[in-house]
Design a protein around this motif. Structure first.
Motif, mmCIF file in Angstrom:
data_model
loop_
_atom_site.group_PDB
_atom_site.id
_atom_site.type_symbol
_atom_site.label_atom_id
_atom_site.label_comp_id
_atom_site.label_asym_id
_atom_site.label_seq_id
_atom_site.Cartn_x
_atom_site.Cartn_y
_atom_site.Cartn_z
ATOM 1 N N GLY A 36 0.697 -1.249 0.027
ATOM 2 C CA GLY A 36 -0.146 0.017 -0.029
ATOM 3 C C GLY A 36 0.834 1.267 0.034
ATOM 4 O O GLY A 36 0.488 2.332 -0.584
ATOM 5 N N GLU A 37 1.837 1.209 0.636
ATOM 6 C CA GLU A 37 2.737 2.319 0.758
ATOM 7 C C GLU A 37 3.390 2.449 -0.720
ATOM 8 O O GLU A 37 3.866 3.519 -1.202
ATOM 9 N N VAL A 38 3.910 1.459 -1.084
ATOM 10 C CA VAL A 38 4.291 1.702 -2.701
ATOM 11 C C VAL A 38 3.200 2.380 -3.487
ATOM 12 O O VAL A 38 3.401 3.045 -4.231
ATOM 13 N N ALA A 39 1.962 1.728 -3.406
ATOM 14 C CA ALA A 39 1.001 2.069 -4.474
ATOM 15 C C ALA A 39 0.581 3.734 -4.100
ATOM 16 O O ALA A 39 0.467 4.572 -4.853
ATOM 17 N N ARG A 40 0.808 3.994 -2.890
ATOM 18 C CA ARG A 40 0.513 5.540 -2.310
ATOM 19 C C ARG A 40 1.606 6.348 -3.272
ATOM 20 O O ARG A 40 1.197 7.414 -3.954
ATOM 21 N N LEU A 41 3.014 6.190 -3.111
ATOM 22 C CA LEU A 41 3.866 6.662 -3.918
ATOM 23 C C LEU A 41 3.892 6.779 -5.476
ATOM 24 O O LEU A 41 4.068 7.832 -6.092
ATOM 25 N N MET A 42 3.334 5.489 -6.025
ATOM 26 C CA MET A 42 3.181 5.371 -7.529
ATOM 27 C C MET A 42 2.236 6.475 -7.880
ATOM 28 O O MET A 42 2.328 6.906 -8.873
ATOM 29 N N SER A 43 1.085 6.557 -7.370
ATOM 30 C CA SER A 43 0.091 6.975 -7.633
ATOM 31 C C SER A 43 0.091 8.554 -7.497
ATOM 32 O O SER A 43 -0.480 9.474 -8.372
ATOM 33 N N ARG A 44 1.114 9.279 -6.956
ATOM 34 C CA ARG A 44 1.445 10.309 -6.686
ATOM 35 C C ARG A 44 2.600 10.941 -7.911
ATOM 36 O O ARG A 44 2.738 11.854 -8.219
ATOM 37 N N LEU A 45 3.619 9.771 -7.844
ATOM 38 C CA LEU A 45 4.747 10.164 -8.715
ATOM 39 C C LEU A 45 4.344 9.644 -10.283
ATOM 40 O O LEU A 45 4.771 10.646 -11.024
ATOM 41 N N TYR A 46 3.273 8.854 -10.370
ATOM 42 C CA TYR A 46 3.144 8.625 -12.095
ATOM 43 C C TYR A 46 1.613 8.640 -12.093
ATOM 44 O O TYR A 46 1.259 8.477 -13.534
ATOM 45 N N GLY A 47 0.809 8.767 -11.354
ATOM 46 C CA GLY A 47 -0.649 8.935 -11.324
ATOM 47 C C GLY A 47 -0.952 10.382 -11.262
ATOM 48 O O GLY A 47 -0.385 11.307 -11.257
ATOM 49 N N GLU A 48 -2.470 10.309 -11.078
ATOM 50 C CA GLU A 48 -2.942 11.758 -11.075
ATOM 51 C C GLU A 48 -2.997 12.421 -9.759
ATOM 52 O O GLU A 48 -3.230 13.804 -9.654
ATOM 53 N N GLN A 49 -2.698 11.548 -8.709
ATOM 54 C CA GLN A 49 -2.655 12.162 -7.265
ATOM 55 C C GLN A 49 -1.557 13.031 -7.178
ATOM 56 O O GLN A 49 -0.159 12.918 -7.750
ATOM 57 N N SER A 50 -1.684 14.087 -6.168
ATOM 58 C CA SER A 50 -0.554 15.196 -6.011
ATOM 59 C C SER A 50 0.164 14.897 -4.552
ATOM 60 O O SER A 50 -0.703 14.367 -3.918
ATOM 61 N N PHE A 51 1.054 15.559 -4.453
ATOM 62 C CA PHE A 51 1.760 15.525 -3.116
ATOM 63 C C PHE A 51 0.975 16.554 -2.073
ATOM 64 O O PHE A 51 0.737 17.673 -2.658
ATOM 65 N N LYS A 52 0.920 16.402 -1.043
ATOM 66 C CA LYS A 52 0.423 17.491 0.089
ATOM 67 C C LYS A 52 1.482 18.512 0.373
ATOM 68 O O LYS A 52 0.833 19.801 0.140
ATOM 69 N N ARG A 53 2.675 18.244 0.300
ATOM 70 C CA ARG A 53 3.595 19.278 0.189
ATOM 71 C C ARG A 53 4.718 19.048 -0.873
ATOM 72 O O ARG A 53 4.926 18.056 -1.130
ATOM 73 N N PRO A 54 5.152 20.290 -1.296
ATOM 74 C CA PRO A 54 6.123 20.060 -2.501
ATOM 75 C C PRO A 54 7.332 19.465 -1.927
ATOM 76 O O PRO A 54 7.909 18.714 -2.849
ATOM 77 N N GLU A 55 7.783 19.596 -1.014
ATOM 78 C CA GLU A 55 9.055 18.723 -0.184
ATOM 79 C C GLU A 55 8.781 17.454 -0.254
ATOM 80 O O GLU A 55 9.818 16.560 -0.548
ATOM 81 N N ASP A 56 7.615 16.956 -0.475
ATOM 82 C CA ASP A 56 7.207 15.561 -0.224
ATOM 83 C C ASP A 56 7.663 14.694 -1.577
ATOM 84 O O ASP A 56 7.885 13.841 -1.840
ATOM 85 N N ALA A 57 7.508 15.742 -2.422
ATOM 86 C CA ALA A 57 7.843 15.107 -4.132
ATOM 87 C C ALA A 57 9.392 14.857 -4.149
ATOM 88 O O ALA A 57 9.619 13.985 -4.948
#
Length: 112
Positions: A36-57
């Motif tokens: 699930g943690e991999v999926a969360r990051l994949m959805s933000r890095l390669y999917g449509e979801q965005s990171f909550k804070r720019p430093e997280d990216a």
């Protein structure tokens, strides 16, 4: 490091630093959490979801590598606990896929 080496290294770590293996059921739950943690990051890095804070990216690629390693670690624990040789299992799985899919993907118009 080979899969065999990885299985031996994880077993040594578990039996010294980790004290003992968690139960198979607990490790299955942990594996699910890590995937699930991999999926969360994949959805933000390669999917449509965005990171909550720019430093997280900025930290995300290193975090993704770490989370994938967590998945592999727990999977190796489960293999060790259940007596599965991952090298043999992967070889058999690739043979199965090769036999089953040798023409399937080559003839898939969606992949061209």
């Amino acid at each position: 490091m080979t899969l065999k080496n990885a299985q031996q290294t994880v077993d040594e770590w578990i039996n010294t630093i980790g004290i003992r293996y968690y139960s198979e059921l607990t490790n299955t739950a942990i594996l699910t959490e890590e995937v699930g943690e991999v999926a969360r990051l994949m959805s933000r890095l390669y999917g449509e979801q965005s990171f909550k804070r720019p430093e997280d990216a900025k930290r995300a690629p290193a975090q993704l590598a770490d989370e994938m390693a967590d998945v592999l670690f727990v999977l190796i624990c489960l293999a060790n606990q259940t007596g599965i040789d991952l090298t043999e299992a992967l070889q058999r799985n690739l043979e199965k896929k090769t036999s089953r899919d040798k023409d399937r993907h080559a003839n898939n118009e969606k992949l061209k």
